[in-house]
Enzyme design. Structure first.
Site, PDB file in Angstrom:
ATOM      1  N   ARG A  99       1.417   6.606  -2.603  1.00 22.42           N
ATOM      2  CA  ARG A  99       2.743   6.874  -3.167  1.00 22.42           C
ATOM      3  C   ARG A  99       2.636   7.871  -4.300  1.00 22.42           C
ATOM      4  NH1 ARG A  99       6.507   1.888  -4.679  1.00 22.42           N
ATOM      5  NH2 ARG A  99       5.230   1.942  -6.529  1.00 22.42           N
TER       6      ARG A  99
ATOM      7  N   THR B 149       8.015  10.410  -7.445  1.00 21.74           N
ATOM      8  CA  THR B 149       9.080  10.335  -6.420  1.00 21.74           C
ATOM      9  C   THR B 149       9.027   9.024  -5.637  1.00 21.74           C
ATOM     10  OG1 THR B 149       7.709  11.284  -4.678  1.00 21.74           O
ATOM     11  CG2 THR B 149       8.902  12.843  -6.097  1.00 21.74           C
TER      12      THR B 149
ATOM     13  N   ASP C  94      -5.439  -1.552  -7.001  1.00 25.27           N
ATOM     14  CA  ASP C  94      -6.269  -1.605  -8.205  1.00 25.27           C
ATOM     15  C   ASP C  94      -6.876  -2.993  -8.387  1.00 25.27           C
ATOM     16  OD1 ASP C  94      -5.947   1.011  -8.884  1.00 25.27           O
ATOM     17  OD2 ASP C  94      -4.389   0.672 -10.382  1.00 25.27           O
TER      18      ASP C  94
HETATM   19  C1  PRP Z   1       0.893   0.618  -2.520  1.00 29.40           C
HETATM   20  C2  PRP Z   1       0.896  -0.516  -1.538  1.00 29.40           C
HETATM   21  C3  PRP Z   1       1.716   0.033  -0.403  1.00 29.40           C
HETATM   22  C4  PRP Z   1       2.742   0.887  -1.116  1.00 29.40           C
HETATM   23  C5  PRP Z   1       4.029   0.122  -1.226  1.00 29.40           C
HETATM   24  O1  PRP Z   1      -0.066   1.548  -2.181  1.00 29.40           O
HETATM   25  O2  PRP Z   1      -0.379  -0.935  -1.138  1.00 29.40           O
HETATM   26  O3  PRP Z   1       0.978   0.836   0.510  1.00 29.40           O
HETATM   27  O4  PRP Z   1       2.219   1.138  -2.434  1.00 29.40           O
HETATM   28  O5  PRP Z   1       5.009   0.907  -1.776  1.00 29.40           O
HETATM   29  P1  PRP Z   1       6.246   1.471  -0.940  1.00 29.40           P
HETATM   30  O6  PRP Z   1       6.774   0.345  -0.126  1.00 29.40           O
HETATM   31  O7  PRP Z   1       7.204   1.913  -2.009  1.00 29.40           O
HETATM   32  O8  PRP Z   1       5.763   2.627  -0.111  1.00 29.40           O
HETATM   33  P2  PRP Z   1      -0.413   2.840  -3.072  1.00 29.40           P
HETATM   34  O9  PRP Z   1       0.361   4.013  -2.597  1.00 29.40           O
HETATM   35  O10 PRP Z   1      -0.264   2.491  -4.527  1.00 29.40           O
HETATM   36  O11 PRP Z   1      -1.906   3.138  -2.708  1.00 29.40           O
HETATM   37  P3  PRP Z   1      -3.232   2.252  -2.865  1.00 29.40           P
HETATM   38  O12 PRP Z   1      -3.140   1.152  -1.825  1.00 29.40           O
HETATM   39  O13 PRP Z   1      -4.306   3.245  -2.570  1.00 29.40           O
HETATM   40  O14 PRP Z   1      -3.310   1.708  -4.251  1.00 29.40           O
HETATM   41  N1  URA Z   2       2.419  -1.013  -4.853  1.00 33.15           N
HETATM   42  C1  URA Z   2       1.794  -2.037  -5.478  1.00 33.15           C
HETATM   43  O1  URA Z   2       0.568  -2.171  -5.390  1.00 33.15           O
HETATM   44  N2  URA Z   2       2.540  -2.898  -6.175  1.00 33.15           N
HETATM   45  C2  URA Z   2       3.878  -2.803  -6.265  1.00 33.15           C
HETATM   46  O2  URA Z   2       4.513  -3.650  -6.931  1.00 33.15           O
HETATM   47  C3  URA Z   2       4.513  -1.724  -5.627  1.00 33.15           C
HETATM   48  C4  URA Z   2       3.764  -0.845  -4.914  1.00 33.15           C
END
Ligand code: PRP
Ligand code: URA
Length: 222
Positions: free
Chosen positions: A117, A121, A216
């Site tokens: 993400r 945005t 994380d």
């Molecule tokens: C987080 C989570 C989802 C997404 C959810 O991943 O694991 O994939 O955000 O958010 P959304 O429904 O608004 O798309 P992130 O993009 O932070 O990546 P990561 O798993 O590498 O930390």
């Molecule tokens: N991704 C996360 O890991 N946590 C949230 O709450 C939203 C997006």
């Protein structure tokens, strides 16, 4: 917390939503949410919750009869009717759920969809995708602990639809109302499983009360 009946979903959409409210799941989820829970325990709990959720998401898998000889006599038993499965984690955090589902379905293949993400945005940016070659013949279990805006999940669903996949089930641990509506509106056939329906998103599109940043916490990064 939100109630599935108050999300403005149609009866058809409600029928595609399963909230896994088993007491053991709710107990483990409470520990997962706790900010004091460390990386090792967090990772173990994500795996265990994925197993519980996978159990629900495979409840309708078909069986066929087979003959088994026990030490005492022959009897007719049931085994799975050759259902082929692919687990598709959304990177990174979805990786934490893969082993829990593999404990249930050891022969499943694993595809990967890399989405991150944008912090401003909140739109997902795709950086890596690799699926098993016969993915269109498989039931695909997309796994990701968090369903926030639904941007990452809908992009992953579209990627699998473009690859010809018909049976898609999305397994998340914590969902925001916005994400649930986005996913069920976006795709008329996808089935959604979650262990919790949380209240809302904050201004940074984090789930409240949520559990923070799942990736994380699983990988010990920040
Ligand atoms: C987080 C989570 C989802 C997404 C959810 O991943 O694991 O994939 O955000 O958010 P959304 O429904 O608004 O798309 P992130 O993009 O932070 O990546 P990561 O798993 O590498 O930390
Ligand atoms: N991704 C996360 O890991 N946590 C949230 O709450 C939203 C997006």
């Amino acid at each position: 917390m939100a109630n599935a009946n108050n999300l403005g979903l149609t009866p058809e959409q409600l029928a595609r939503l399963t909230v896994v409210d088993h007491p053991l799941v709710q107990h483990k989820l409470s520990i997962l949410r706790d900010e004091q829970t460390g990386t090792k325990q967090f990772r173990d709990l994500v795996r265990e919750l994925a197993l519980f959720e996978g159990y629900e998401a495979t409840r309708d898998f078909g069986l066929e009869p087979m003959q088994v000889k026990t030490p005492l006599e022959e009897c007719t038993c049931q085994h799975l009717a050759g259902k082929k499965v692919a687990i598709v984690p959304i990177l990174r955090a979805g990786l934490g759920m893969v082993d829990g589902i593999l404990d249930l379905i050891p022969a499943a293949r694993v595809g990967h969809v890399g989405m991150e993400r944008d912090p401003k945005t909140h739109e997902p940016h795709e950086y890596y995708c690799k699926l098993p070659p016969d993915v269109e013949q498989r039931t695909c279990l997309i796994v990701d602990p968090m369903l926030a805006t639904g941007g990452s999940a809908t992009a992953a669903i579209q990627y699998l639809r473009d690859a010809g996949v018909r049976d898609i089930r999305l397994l998340v641990l914590v969902a925001a109302p916005e994400g649930v509506r986005a996913v069920l509106d976006y795709d008329p056939d996808v089935r959604l499983y979650t262990c919790a329906l949380d209240r809302e998103l904050n201004d940074s599109a984090y789930i409240l009360p949520g559990l923070g940043d799942a990736g994380d916490r699983i990988f010990g990064t920040r």
